[in-house]
Design a protein around this motif. Structure first.
Motif, PDB file in Angstrom:
ATOM      1  N   LYS A 107     -22.430  40.161 -14.304  1.00 22.54           N
ATOM      2  CA  LYS A 107     -22.786  39.091 -14.178  1.00 22.54           C
ATOM      3  C   LYS A 107     -22.760  37.932 -15.546  1.00 22.54           C
ATOM      4  CE  LYS A 107     -27.138  41.228 -10.994  1.00 22.54           C
ATOM      5  NZ  LYS A 107     -28.547  41.574 -11.212  1.00 22.54           N
ATOM      6  N   LEU A 108     -22.267  36.954 -14.540  1.00 19.50           N
ATOM      7  CA  LEU A 108     -22.336  36.198 -16.075  1.00 19.50           C
ATOM      8  C   LEU A 108     -23.475  34.947 -16.069  1.00 19.50           C
ATOM      9  CD1 LEU A 108     -20.345  34.423 -18.079  1.00 19.50           C
ATOM     10  CD2 LEU A 108     -19.077  33.112 -16.443  1.00 19.50           C
ATOM     11  N   ILE A 109     -23.950  34.711 -14.781  1.00 22.05           N
ATOM     12  CA  ILE A 109     -24.817  33.500 -14.631  1.00 22.05           C
ATOM     13  C   ILE A 109     -26.401  34.457 -14.241  1.00 22.05           C
ATOM     14  CG2 ILE A 109     -26.574  32.013 -14.282  1.00 22.05           C
ATOM     15  CD1 ILE A 109     -24.112  30.982 -16.371  1.00 22.05           C
ATOM     16  N   GLU A 110     -27.661  34.370 -14.507  1.00 18.37           N
ATOM     17  CA  GLU A 110     -28.698  34.730 -13.671  1.00 18.37           C
ATOM     18  C   GLU A 110     -29.598  34.409 -13.925  1.00 18.37           C
ATOM     19  OE1 GLU A 110     -30.686  39.513 -13.491  1.00 18.37           O
ATOM     20  OE2 GLU A 110     -29.218  39.141 -15.106  1.00 18.37           O
ATOM     21  N   VAL A 111     -30.538  33.698 -13.369  1.00 19.41           N
ATOM     22  CA  VAL A 111     -31.503  32.727 -13.063  1.00 19.41           C
ATOM     23  C   VAL A 111     -33.041  33.878 -12.487  1.00 19.41           C
ATOM     24  CG1 VAL A 111     -32.660  30.830 -12.162  1.00 19.41           C
ATOM     25  CG2 VAL A 111     -30.633  30.796 -12.523  1.00 19.41           C
ATOM     26  N   ASN A 112     -33.947  33.004 -13.429  1.00 25.81           N
ATOM     27  CA  ASN A 112     -34.563  34.202 -12.811  1.00 25.81           C
ATOM     28  C   ASN A 112     -36.350  33.099 -13.361  1.00 25.81           C
ATOM     29  OD1 ASN A 112     -33.960  36.886 -12.596  1.00 25.81           O
ATOM     30  ND2 ASN A 112     -33.812  36.805 -14.995  1.00 25.81           N
ATOM     31  N   ASN A 113     -36.951  32.582 -11.782  1.00 22.33           N
ATOM     32  CA  ASN A 113     -38.111  32.015 -11.571  1.00 22.33           C
ATOM     33  C   ASN A 113     -37.906  31.002 -12.481  1.00 22.33           C
ATOM     34  OD1 ASN A 113     -39.548  35.529 -12.816  1.00 22.33           O
ATOM     35  ND2 ASN A 113     -39.426  34.069 -10.201  1.00 22.33           N
ATOM     36  N   LEU A 114     -36.933  30.489 -12.327  1.00 23.95           N
ATOM     37  CA  LEU A 114     -36.327  29.072 -13.052  1.00 23.95           C
ATOM     38  C   LEU A 114     -36.543  27.509 -12.153  1.00 23.95           C
ATOM     39  CD1 LEU A 114     -34.420  27.399 -14.373  1.00 23.95           C
ATOM     40  CD2 LEU A 114     -32.845  27.261 -13.128  1.00 23.95           C
ATOM     41  N   LYS A 115     -37.708  26.801 -13.391  1.00 27.66           N
ATOM     42  CA  LYS A 115     -38.608  25.703 -12.619  1.00 27.66           C
ATOM     43  C   LYS A 115     -37.763  24.711 -12.910  1.00 27.66           C
ATOM     44  CE  LYS A 115     -42.741  27.954 -10.857  1.00 27.66           C
ATOM     45  NZ  LYS A 115     -43.904  28.300 -11.211  1.00 27.66           N
ATOM     46  N   LEU A 156     -28.262  20.470 -18.743  1.00 35.10           N
ATOM     47  CA  LEU A 156     -27.683  19.422 -18.908  1.00 35.10           C
ATOM     48  C   LEU A 156     -29.450  18.844 -18.732  1.00 35.10           C
ATOM     49  CD1 LEU A 156     -24.341  18.674 -16.818  1.00 35.10           C
ATOM     50  CD2 LEU A 156     -25.378  18.047 -19.486  1.00 35.10           C
ATOM     51  N   TYR A 157     -30.224  19.534 -17.986  1.00 39.80           N
ATOM     52  CA  TYR A 157     -31.997  19.123 -17.738  1.00 39.80           C
ATOM     53  C   TYR A 157     -32.214  20.225 -18.725  1.00 39.80           C
ATOM     54  CZ  TYR A 157     -31.103  15.799 -14.074  1.00 39.80           C
ATOM     55  OH  TYR A 157     -30.346  15.157 -12.983  1.00 39.80           O
ATOM     56  N   ASP A 158     -33.729  19.959 -19.049  1.00 36.95           N
ATOM     57  CA  ASP A 158     -34.263  21.233 -19.857  1.00 36.95           C
ATOM     58  C   ASP A 158     -35.142  21.977 -19.021  1.00 36.95           C
ATOM     59  OD1 ASP A 158     -33.342  21.010 -21.953  1.00 36.95           O
ATOM     60  OD2 ASP A 158     -34.882  19.260 -23.205  1.00 36.95           O
ATOM     61  N   PRO A 159     -35.533  22.900 -18.957  1.00 32.86           N
ATOM     62  CA  PRO A 159     -35.882  23.823 -17.445  1.00 32.86           C
ATOM     63  C   PRO A 159     -37.308  23.173 -17.526  1.00 32.86           C
ATOM     64  CG  PRO A 159     -34.864  25.127 -18.915  1.00 32.86           C
ATOM     65  CD  PRO A 159     -34.573  24.064 -19.502  1.00 32.86           C
ATOM     66  N   THR A 160     -38.323  23.521 -16.879  1.00 36.50           N
ATOM     67  CA  THR A 160     -39.900  23.465 -17.017  1.00 36.50           C
ATOM     68  C   THR A 160     -40.517  24.764 -17.081  1.00 36.50           C
ATOM     69  OG1 THR A 160     -39.797  21.899 -15.474  1.00 36.50           O
ATOM     70  CG2 THR A 160     -41.624  22.850 -15.512  1.00 36.50           C
ATOM     71  N   SER A 161     -39.593  25.803 -16.954  1.00 37.07           N
ATOM     72  CA  SER A 161     -39.550  27.334 -17.206  1.00 37.07           C
ATOM     73  C   SER A 161     -38.828  28.207 -16.835  1.00 37.07           C
ATOM     74  CB  SER A 161     -41.143  28.013 -16.639  1.00 37.07           C
ATOM     75  OG  SER A 161     -41.447  27.165 -14.959  1.00 37.07           O
ATOM     76  N   GLY A 162     -38.796  29.115 -16.751  1.00 37.53           N
ATOM     77  CA  GLY A 162     -38.112  30.414 -16.138  1.00 37.53           C
ATOM     78  C   GLY A 162     -36.835  30.714 -17.264  1.00 37.53           C
ATOM     79  N   GLU A 163     -36.164  32.014 -16.400  1.00 38.06           N
ATOM     80  CA  GLU A 163     -35.113  31.783 -17.926  1.00 38.06           C
ATOM     81  C   GLU A 163     -33.811  31.826 -17.200  1.00 38.06           C
ATOM     82  OE1 GLU A 163     -36.877  36.241 -19.146  1.00 38.06           O
ATOM     83  OE2 GLU A 163     -35.126  36.467 -17.613  1.00 38.06           O
ATOM     84  N   ILE A 164     -32.788  31.773 -18.210  1.00 41.10           N
ATOM     85  CA  ILE A 164     -31.124  31.100 -17.602  1.00 41.10           C
ATOM     86  C   ILE A 164     -30.321  32.487 -18.504  1.00 41.10           C
ATOM     87  CG2 ILE A 164     -29.301  29.493 -17.528  1.00 41.10           C
ATOM     88  CD1 ILE A 164     -31.675  27.342 -17.285  1.00 41.10           C
ATOM     89  N   LEU A 165     -30.194  32.976 -17.889  1.00 41.77           N
ATOM     90  CA  LEU A 165     -29.441  33.685 -18.797  1.00 41.77           C
ATOM     91  C   LEU A 165     -27.640  33.791 -18.827  1.00 41.77           C
ATOM     92  CD1 LEU A 165     -30.771  37.335 -18.107  1.00 41.77           C
ATOM     93  CD2 LEU A 165     -31.886  36.612 -20.097  1.00 41.77           C
ATOM     94  N   PHE A 166     -27.207  33.635 -19.945  1.00 37.38           N
ATOM     95  CA  PHE A 166     -25.525  33.134 -19.791  1.00 37.38           C
ATOM     96  C   PHE A 166     -25.177  34.498 -19.841  1.00 37.38           C
ATOM     97  CE2 PHE A 166     -21.690  31.919 -21.348  1.00 37.38           C
ATOM     98  CZ  PHE A 166     -21.106  30.947 -20.417  1.00 37.38           C
TER      99      PHE A 166
END
Length: 326
Positions: free
Chosen positions: A7-15, A68-78
């Motif tokens: 996995k290169l990108i993994e998004v968890n509970n992103l808001k 480019l936008y700041d997330p409200t909550s959640g994880e962005i794994l790069f």
């Protein structure tokens, strides 16, 4: 087919919520839930397609992943590192590895800068190469996208729409990124040019080992380029599947309706085909009710759909769906 299981990108509970200004009538703070609790991943070397109606939040999701936008909550794994809350300074190394191709090839290019200045800008920011070394890279990347060395001296208005998009692609590729967000990258182009740009993107992906998040509303084109596809509806992912399986065996009623809307080139087959037409009221993106967001337009809605928000569940292999029918 998936290119890799890493996995290169993994998004968890992103808001990603956008607050609205309070008015004289209503002083309550309201938000638009553009991206609401989304989780998925993108493998290295694959193209993940993201489709849905205009306003469903797919571009916002892509731009939030690219920070480019700041997330409200959640994880962005790069590549295993959570970049969701990094400062601009901490993000600097990742900016080089994550690039973007914008929808409008004209407004995304500075009309007062030459092609050389446009492509040189990221090289100057992210590398310590000399001017001559950077010039060599620019000439090489222009040739890869089908332009010439002489084009470096020209300005955006001197090119056609397809050529301007190639300049935007060259700018994104100049610093040799690993991940590229293609945000409606072909929607502003003529149909004949779209095929050329798609084929070029596929060739570049193979040559440079790129990973794409391909945001689009053209379902037939998404099928052609994507390994896996995610379907979005009002800030939620409602289905994820391998490309071929999604088109041959769509599970979510919304996905079925979207695929039914694809034009059929044969007039006889088109006349005899059964169309799934979406009816009903589109919910407000501000005042989200409980339960499934598609229920007001779904012909199979049940009482549980108004009470419980369906979660993505694995149906078969890489096929996931968020629907109480399964």
């Amino acid at each position: 087919m998936t290119k890799s299981q890493q996995k290169l990108i993994e998004v968890n509970n992103l808001k990603k919520y956008f607050p609205l200004k309070s008015s004289i009538i209503s002083k309550n703070k309201q938000v638009v839930k553009a991206v609401d609790d989304i989780s998925f991943h993108i493998y290295k070397g694959e193209t993940f397609g993201l489709v849905g109606e205009s306003g469903c939040g797919k571009s916002t999701l892509g731009r939030t992943i690219n920070r480019l936008y700041d997330p409200t909550s959640g994880e962005i794994l790069f590549d295993g590192k959570d970049i969701a809350n990094l400062s601009n300074k901490e993000l600097q190394p990742y900016r080089k590895r994550m690039q973007m191709i914008f929808q409008d090839p004209y407004s995304s290019l500075n009309p007062y800068m030459s092609v050389e200045e446009i492509i040189d800008e990221p090289l100057e920011i992210h590398t310590s190469l000399s001017k001559n070394e950077r010039k060599g890279i620019m000439v090489d990347i222009l040739e890869k996208v089908g332009l010439k060395k002489e084009d470096l001296e020209k300005y955006p208005h001197e090119f056609s729409g397809g050529q301007r998009q190639r300049i935007g692609i060259a700018r994104a590729l100049s610093i040799n990124p690993e991940f590229i967000l293609c945000d409606e990258a072909i929607s502003a182009l003529d149909v004949s040019i779209q095929a050329q740009v798609i084929n070029m993107l596929e060739d570049l992906q193979s040559e440079m080992k790129l990973t794409y998040l391909f945001v689009a509303h053209d379902l037939s084109m998404v099928r052609h380029i994507s390994d896996r596809i995610g379907v979005m509806y009002l800030g939620k992912l409602v289905e994820i599947s391998n490309s071929d399986e999604l088109y041959h065996k769509p599970l979510h009623p919304y996905t079925q309706a979207l695929l039914s809307a694809i034009p059929i080139p044969d007039p006889i087959k088109a006349q005899n085909s059964k169309r799934e037409i979406i009816t009903g009221e589109l919910p407000s993106p501000i005042e989200m009710e409980t339960g499934c967001r598609f229920r007001s337009r779904c012909p199979f809605a049940k009482p549980i759909c108004a009470e419980v928000d369906p979660k993505l569940k694995q149906v078969d292999g890489e096929h996931f769906v968020a629907c109480h029918l399964y």
